[in-house]
Design an enzyme around this catalytic site. Structure first.
Site, mmCIF file in Angstrom:
data_model
loop_
_atom_site.group_PDB
_atom_site.id
_atom_site.type_symbol
_atom_site.label_atom_id
_atom_site.label_comp_id
_atom_site.label_asym_id
_atom_site.label_seq_id
_atom_site.Cartn_x
_atom_site.Cartn_y
_atom_site.Cartn_z
ATOM 1 N N SER A 157 67.557 26.190 92.246
ATOM 2 C CA SER A 157 67.680 25.320 91.087
ATOM 3 C C SER A 157 68.898 25.740 90.253
ATOM 4 O O SER A 157 70.000 25.831 90.794
ATOM 5 C CB SER A 157 66.384 25.386 90.278
ATOM 6 O OG SER A 157 66.294 24.304 89.396
ATOM 7 N N ASP A 323 61.527 17.297 97.241
ATOM 8 C CA ASP A 323 62.160 17.630 95.961
ATOM 9 C C ASP A 323 62.914 16.404 95.458
ATOM 10 O O ASP A 323 63.911 16.004 96.047
ATOM 11 C CB ASP A 323 63.115 18.812 96.172
ATOM 12 C CG ASP A 323 63.791 19.273 94.884
ATOM 13 O OD1 ASP A 323 63.626 18.610 93.844
ATOM 14 O OD2 ASP A 323 64.477 20.313 94.929
ATOM 15 N N HIS A 356 60.125 20.297 93.998
ATOM 16 C CA HIS A 356 61.205 21.217 93.643
ATOM 17 C C HIS A 356 60.727 22.671 93.614
ATOM 18 O O HIS A 356 61.453 23.576 93.985
ATOM 19 C CB HIS A 356 61.762 20.807 92.272
ATOM 20 C CG HIS A 356 62.911 21.632 91.811
ATOM 21 N ND1 HIS A 356 64.092 21.716 92.523
ATOM 22 C CD2 HIS A 356 63.081 22.428 90.724
ATOM 23 C CE1 HIS A 356 64.934 22.509 91.872
ATOM 24 N NE2 HIS A 356 64.341 22.958 90.788
#
Lengths: 392, 213
Positions: A157, A323, A356
């Protein structure tokens, strides 16, 4: 910038902290931060040649406690599955560094820190940061260890954004980079979600323009709502449906009111409430803003491939099928640019229904991919397979 | 391709001679792209035998994951759409092994390969082989052979050609055939220049080394 005079100090509750006194870190916004403190944890030993260091970059709300218990929450390290003796990021083999980003609230200089002029905490007087600024600060820490080149920069991320920024801006210092569930730019949709979170914080009467540190109150409600909205984006629809469906929370029927009738509501409220105990609202504003501003192509004349021109760094890009915050299409853009730059790149999309957040979870395929990539990179770097046997 | 979902090289596991022949024609220490690299068998061979800087492109996720897990630099992608993202002259050699017949646009794929690499190594199943011809002539049905083992409605091989068809295409693009190896029943024969009518009848596979000339 002058090489800072470093002054290592230990804060028992935050892991290690290093103060770069007398040095000013010039930021993208034009301002400079003085006397920067960086809170970090290390695991394993730096080898004599200083070639075995892995920098772990954390995501938006994480911290430096990647592989050890968080002293505040008592929770195990957020990547404890991956980092440790004999694990994929083997601390018998590598020297692992994880630092709290500047702007954060786990010990590094951020909005909670005191201004050098003695006029109290920064609050929203803190300068707006970028991912590149966070990486510059990490650079100070790497200098502090005397490391010229990192064996690997690795993160998921926002941590993946940092890994990409490191590789683009300091290619000679990055032997390999692993951006997981990341992107070279924050999408419009992602900026939108962040804006919702920020507006929730700002709308909280206790926010007081970010100058809430002196009083007893904190913008808990606003930050809690920000977390609730963000948390939805970390999960897949499948996960929500399987975990909660339309199940009711401790009741047989809906209440015809606005209590948390549904389990998902109760779950999100809990997420919001626990988050405010460990995170600072101003830090949330600053870090989300840094992510929003991230756009590597824009920093290189609109040509993403130019960001990686001539790079010798080995890349391993990973994404997850479910995601939707950093979808595979974003990683594909990164990979295409890396290919266009002639970079050595591997790209794996991992089948997962966990959204995610999958990068933080036990995903065997992600682990196998990382294991293969790191071993091959270590071989190319000439790092020994294992430390000498201790039981002699 | 036998199974559309299986990798090209996986199918050839029993005939590693094909991979070895290709590997032997790659200069040691050079930069190589293997398009449709399957589970990485050829890339592995190139890295260990020829010490090349090897990269791969593979359509199946399973194949890609297998490659990266064994430490190879491979990305998921499609030969028909993703070659355009590679730079001009990015590689010394570009390999397309048993994959051309499964592409949507063989001409474009070959042209892109020629743009990306100095040398091309392309291996194809030969639809001109006598067994194929005989099947069609005598049975009146689409041939099913060892290297073309799927039924017409299941096969991923949508652009089959003979060795001669292939060299015509090579001419059209303006590439030179440096050499050709024909494979028949596990035996390899190197021929200089283009395959003859006889080769086109007897070879089950052809491995072509092409250059821009």
């Amino acid at each position: 910038m002058d090489r800072p005079v470093s002054e290592a100090q230990t804060k028992a509750d935050l892991g290690e902290t290093v103060l770069f006194k007398g040095a000013a870190l010039k930021l993208d916004c034009g301002a400079a931060l003085e006397d920067i403190e960086i809170a970090f944890r290390t695991y394993g030993q730096l080898n004599a040649e200083k070639t075995n260091a892995i920098l772990i970059c954390h995501a938006l709300t994480m911290d430096q406690h990647a592989a050890s218990e968080n002293p505040l929450s008592g929770k195990p390290g957020w990547w404890i599955d991956l980092i440790g003796a004999g694990k994929i990021i083997d601390t018998d083999r590598y020297f692992v560094i994880c630092s709290n980003v500047i702007g954060g609230c786990a010990g590094s200089t951020g909005p909670q820190s005191l201004k050098p002029d003695g006029s109290g905490p920064y609050g929203t007087d803190f300068p707006v940061l970028t991912i590149a600024d966070m990486v510059r600060a990490q650079g100070l820490l790497i200098d502090h260890f005397g490391i010229d080149s990192l064996f690997c920069v690795l993160g998921g991320s926002m941590g993946g954004m940092q890994a990409l920024e490191w590789a683009a801006t300091h290619p000679e210092r990055v032997f390999s980079a692993v951006p997981i569930a990341a992107s070279t730019r924050h999408s419009s949709q992602n900026i939108a979600f962040h804006e919702v979170g920020r507006q929730a914080i700002i709308a909280d009467p206790h926010f007081q323009g970010g100058r809430y540190y002196d009083g007893d109150e904190r913008p808990r409600k606003g930050l809690g709502v920000a977390r609730m909205a963000a948390h939805i984006t970390y999960l897949s629809e499948t996960t929500l449906q399987q975990k909660f469906g339309r199940n009711l929370q401790d009741r047989e029927a809906v209440s015809y009111g606005f209590d948390a009738d549904f389990q998902i509501e109760s779950y999100l409220r809990h997420q919001g409430m626990t988050f405010v105990e460990r995170f600072d609202a101003n830090s949330y504003l600053y870090i989300t803003r840094a992510m929003d501003y991230f756009d590597l192509a824009a920093d290189h004349g609109g040509n993403l491939a130019a960001a990686f021109e001539g790079t010798k760094t080995r890349f391993c890009v990973m994404s997850f099928t479910s995601d939707w915050l950093f979808p595979t299409s974003e990683s594909v853009q990164t990979v295409r640019a890396l290919n266009a730059a002639g970079a050595n790149v591997s790209f794996v999309e991992i089948e997962s229904d966990k959204g995610h957040d999958a990068f933080l979870l036990d995903e065997p395929e992600m682990h196998a991919t990382l294991d293969g990539f790191l071993k091959s990179a270590a071989q190319a770097r000439g790092l020994n397979a294992t430390k000498e046997a201790k039981d002699d | 391709m036998i199974d559309p979902k299986a990798s090209a090289h996986g199918n050839l596991a029993s005939s590693r001679i094909d991979l070895q022949l290709i590997a032997n024609r790659v200069e040691p220490g050079t930069k190589v792209l293997d398009i449709g690299c399957g589970n990485g068998a050829l890339l592995d061979l190139l890295v260990s035998d020829r010490q090349v800087d090897a990269r791969g492109l593979e359509l199946s996720q399973k194949g890609v994951n297998a490659c990266v897990t064994r430490g190879l630099s491979v990305v998921q992608g499609n030969a028909d759409t993703d070659l355009s993202y590679y730079p001009d002259n990015g590689f010394d050699t570009v390999i397309l092994s048993q994959t051309l017949q499964a592409t949507q646009k063989p001409l474009e794929v070959l042209s892109e390969m020629a743009r990306i690499g100095e040398r091309l190594i392309v291996s194809i199943p030969n639809f001109g082989h006598w067994r194929v011809r005989l099947d069609l002539l005598l049975k009146g049905r689409m041939p099913i052979t060892g290297s073309l083992a799927a039924s017409w409605y299941e096969t991923a091989n949508i652009h089959l050609c003979t060795l001669r068809d292939f060299t015509d295409l090579v001419d059209q693009i303006g590439l030179q055939v440096e050499s050709c190896i024909t494979l028949s029943n596990g035996r390899a024969r190197e021929i200089s220049g283009k395959p003859s009518a006889r080769h086109n009848l007897l070879a089950q596979q052809g491995v072509f080394v092409l250059s821009r000339g």
